[in-house]
Design a protein around this motif. Structure first.
Motif, PDB file in Angstrom:
ATOM      1  N   ASN A  60     -17.934  33.448   2.256  1.00  0.00           N
ATOM      2  CA  ASN A  60     -19.237  33.040   2.775  1.00  0.00           C
ATOM      3  C   ASN A  60     -20.148  34.236   3.011  1.00  0.00           C
ATOM      4  OD1 ASN A  60     -18.488  30.353   2.730  1.00  0.00           O
ATOM      5  ND2 ASN A  60     -17.770  30.358   4.855  1.00  0.00           N
ATOM      6  N   ARG A  61     -19.536  35.349   3.407  1.00  0.00           N
ATOM      7  CA  ARG A  61     -20.339  36.549   3.681  1.00  0.00           C
ATOM      8  C   ARG A  61     -20.974  37.090   2.416  1.00  0.00           C
ATOM      9  NH1 ARG A  61     -18.210  42.006   6.833  1.00  0.00           N
ATOM     10  NH2 ARG A  61     -20.207  43.109   6.817  1.00  0.00           N
ATOM     11  N   ILE A  62     -20.195  37.212   1.328  1.00  0.00           N
ATOM     12  CA  ILE A  62     -20.748  37.806   0.111  1.00  0.00           C
ATOM     13  C   ILE A  62     -21.628  36.809  -0.643  1.00  0.00           C
ATOM     14  CG2 ILE A  62     -18.838  39.417  -0.121  1.00  0.00           C
ATOM     15  CD1 ILE A  62     -17.710  37.712  -2.339  1.00  0.00           C
ATOM     16  N   ARG A  63     -21.468  35.520  -0.381  1.00  0.00           N
ATOM     17  CA  ARG A  63     -22.342  34.526  -1.031  1.00  0.00           C
ATOM     18  C   ARG A  63     -23.779  34.658  -0.548  1.00  0.00           C
ATOM     19  NH1 ARG A  63     -19.885  28.703  -0.360  1.00  0.00           N
ATOM     20  NH2 ARG A  63     -21.708  28.108  -1.582  1.00  0.00           N
ATOM     21  N   GLN A  64     -23.958  35.246   0.636  1.00  0.00           N
ATOM     22  CA  GLN A  64     -25.302  35.426   1.175  1.00  0.00           C
ATOM     23  C   GLN A  64     -25.972  36.696   0.644  1.00  0.00           C
ATOM     24  OE1 GLN A  64     -25.372  35.014   5.496  1.00  0.00           O
ATOM     25  NE2 GLN A  64     -23.602  33.661   5.421  1.00  0.00           N
ATOM     26  N   ALA A  65     -25.214  37.518  -0.096  1.00  0.00           N
ATOM     27  CA  ALA A  65     -25.756  38.777  -0.606  1.00  0.00           C
ATOM     28  C   ALA A  65     -26.604  38.522  -1.849  1.00  0.00           C
ATOM     29  CB  ALA A  65     -24.624  39.744  -0.936  1.00  0.00           C
ATOM     30  N   ALA A  66     -27.363  39.567  -2.239  1.00  0.00           N
ATOM     31  CA  ALA A  66     -28.140  39.491  -3.485  1.00  0.00           C
ATOM     32  C   ALA A  66     -27.183  39.318  -4.662  1.00  0.00           C
ATOM     33  CB  ALA A  66     -28.971  40.757  -3.653  1.00  0.00           C
ATOM     34  N   THR A  67     -27.673  38.689  -5.733  1.00  0.00           N
ATOM     35  CA  THR A  67     -26.816  38.338  -6.862  1.00  0.00           C
ATOM     36  C   THR A  67     -26.035  39.530  -7.435  1.00  0.00           C
ATOM     37  OG1 THR A  67     -28.170  36.417  -7.443  1.00  0.00           O
ATOM     38  CG2 THR A  67     -26.780  37.354  -9.185  1.00  0.00           C
ATOM     39  N   PRO A  68     -26.647  40.726  -7.670  1.00  0.00           N
ATOM     40  CA  PRO A  68     -25.853  41.845  -8.197  1.00  0.00           C
ATOM     41  C   PRO A  68     -24.696  42.240  -7.273  1.00  0.00           C
ATOM     42  CG  PRO A  68     -28.192  42.298  -8.452  1.00  0.00           C
ATOM     43  CD  PRO A  68     -28.087  41.085  -7.584  1.00  0.00           C
ATOM     44  N   LEU A  69     -24.965  42.297  -5.966  1.00  0.00           N
ATOM     45  CA  LEU A  69     -23.910  42.649  -5.014  1.00  0.00           C
ATOM     46  C   LEU A  69     -22.873  41.533  -4.932  1.00  0.00           C
ATOM     47  CD1 LEU A  69     -22.828  44.618  -2.924  1.00  0.00           C
ATOM     48  CD2 LEU A  69     -24.289  43.520  -1.195  1.00  0.00           C
ATOM     49  N   PHE A  70     -23.328  40.296  -4.970  1.00  0.00           N
ATOM     50  CA  PHE A  70     -22.413  39.156  -4.974  1.00  0.00           C
ATOM     51  C   PHE A  70     -21.465  39.227  -6.171  1.00  0.00           C
ATOM     52  CE2 PHE A  70     -21.735  35.092  -7.140  1.00  0.00           C
ATOM     53  CZ  PHE A  70     -20.944  34.422  -6.220  1.00  0.00           C
ATOM     54  N   ALA A  71     -22.017  39.485  -7.356  1.00  0.00           N
ATOM     55  CA  ALA A  71     -21.205  39.537  -8.575  1.00  0.00           C
ATOM     56  C   ALA A  71     -20.182  40.668  -8.499  1.00  0.00           C
ATOM     57  CB  ALA A  71     -22.099  39.701  -9.796  1.00  0.00           C
ATOM     58  N   ALA A  72     -20.616  41.853  -8.062  1.00  0.00           N
ATOM     59  CA  ALA A  72     -19.704  42.999  -7.983  1.00  0.00           C
ATOM     60  C   ALA A  72     -18.585  42.745  -6.980  1.00  0.00           C
ATOM     61  CB  ALA A  72     -20.488  44.256  -7.603  1.00  0.00           C
ATOM     62  N   ALA A  73     -18.941  42.236  -5.798  1.00  0.00           N
ATOM     63  CA  ALA A  73     -17.943  41.980  -4.761  1.00  0.00           C
ATOM     64  C   ALA A  73     -16.975  40.882  -5.180  1.00  0.00           C
ATOM     65  CB  ALA A  73     -18.633  41.608  -3.451  1.00  0.00           C
ATOM     66  N   THR A  74     -17.492  39.858  -5.848  1.00  0.00           N
ATOM     67  CA  THR A  74     -16.634  38.762  -6.273  1.00  0.00           C
ATOM     68  C   THR A  74     -15.676  39.200  -7.373  1.00  0.00           C
ATOM     69  OG1 THR A  74     -18.383  37.180  -5.728  1.00  0.00           O
ATOM     70  CG2 THR A  74     -16.595  36.389  -7.120  1.00  0.00           C
ATOM     71  N   LEU A  75     -16.164  39.965  -8.345  1.00  0.00           N
ATOM     72  CA  LEU A  75     -15.293  40.460  -9.408  1.00  0.00           C
ATOM     73  C   LEU A  75     -14.226  41.395  -8.854  1.00  0.00           C
ATOM     74  CD1 LEU A  75     -17.764  41.075 -12.387  1.00  0.00           C
ATOM     75  CD2 LEU A  75     -15.932  39.380 -12.254  1.00  0.00           C
TER      76      LEU A  75
END
Length: 337
Positions: A60-75
């Protein structure tokens, strides 16, 4: 919700195993048993993570981040799950099936296998990000083309308006007000998901939530959604006060009826609702302010829900004329006993 999560705990390994079998057929690598088992151990945690079963706070925390940061953190999260899942699969393969000469050797993952797993994960990241941006229900309906041709259906509508947002913006500025509203709508997401509803739109400081009649009626889920949201805000009152200087307040109106649902737009597709029900719900939200009721429910919806659960009670607020309707409408407020 618990039943759905339990069911998905069994479905996730099967989907992962299928991805592993696909890898074996495409790349002719490893045995079918080994590929399926590796796929199950790698795919299941990733799917359970995206379902909110594993590490929900981090997700939930990283889903609130900007898309580039979300993608990097999720990968990065997926990469850790791939390595750990493969290690666990290798251990089982060696000790149960005698695969490879040692568990350590069985844990080794080929570059092709890791690239395949990461590539599939990247596709999952993209799909889920698009799903988050337009909403799970809208995404699914657009994908299957359910409303490509307009259909008539019975739906429950909730208009939830954040009270005092204009005053907040006057005191703190538009940027702070947007952050404030964003956090409120983030807090609304979980109660809506638990109740089986869908946040279909945001209009300024108001959220439009809908349910199919079946989901919204089940154990008065549409009512519980609002009460659950109110309880969530109250439970975190100190945090709201510390960050924004006030605890959010809201007004909510619920109504139901027949609407025409259709997919509209060419370059930007959207699911839209047409009918008097939507307009009436908006009028009820305005009426809730004059009546001083945080939660206003139409008599039509109460009749549709049938006898309320024992822990909920409705209080009649009389019959009122609603602009755009020929006949007045009886309304009530609902609270927990």
């Amino acid at each position: 919700m618990r039943y759905q999560r339990l069911r998905f705990c069994f479905v996730a390994p099967l989907l992962g195993a299928l991805a592993g079998l696909l890898y074996a057929f495409v790349f002719a690598a490893d045995t079918l048993t080994a590929s399926a088992l590796r796929g199950a151990f790698i795919g299941a945690p990733i799917l359970l993570y995206e379902r909110g079963v594993l590490a929900p706070r981090w997700r939930n925390r990283i889903r609130q981040a900007a898309t580039p940061l979300f993608a990097a953190a999720t990968l990065a999260t997926y990469a850790v799950m791939i390595v750990v899942g493969n290690a666990m699969a290798g251990t089982v393969l060696n000790r149960v099936f005698g695969h490879m000469r040692s568990a350590r050797e069985a844990m080794i993952m080929s570059e092709t296998g890791f690239a395949y797993a990461l590539g599939v994960s990247a596709v999952i990241v993209f799909v889920f990000r698009v799903r988050d941006l337009i909403g799970p229900s809208v995404f699914t309906n657009l994908l299957i083309g359910r409303y490509h041709r307009p259909i008539s259906e019975e739906r429950i509508f909730l208009f939830l308006d954040v009270a005092g947002s204009t005053r907040f913006a006057d005191r703190h500025g538009d940027l702070a007000a947007q952050a404030y509203l964003g956090q409120i709508f983030n807090a609304l997401a979980l109660p809506v998901r638990r109740s089986g509803g869908s946040i279909d739109d945001y209009i300024g400081d108001m959220a439009l939530v809908t349910w199919t009649l079946t989901r919204g009626r089940r154990d008065a889920a549409c009512l519980r959604c609002v009460l659950d949201f109110a309880a969530t805000i109250a439970a975190e009152a100190e945090a709201w006060q510390a960050r924004f200087g006030q605890v959010p307040e809201f007004r909510a109106a619920l109504h139901c009826g027949s609407v025409v649902t259709a997919e509209i737009g060419f370059e930007r597709h959207k699911i839209a609702y047409f009918g008097d029900v939507v307009n009436t719900t908006a009028r009820l939200e305005a009426l809730s302010k004059s009546l001083g009721a945080d939660l206003l429910v139409s008599a039509d919806l109460l009749a549709c829900l049938g006898p309320l659960p024992d822990d909920l009670v409705a209080e009649d607020l009389g019959t009122h004329a609603i602009r755009g309707r020929d006949e007045p409408l009886a309304v009530a407020t609902v609270r927990q006993r």
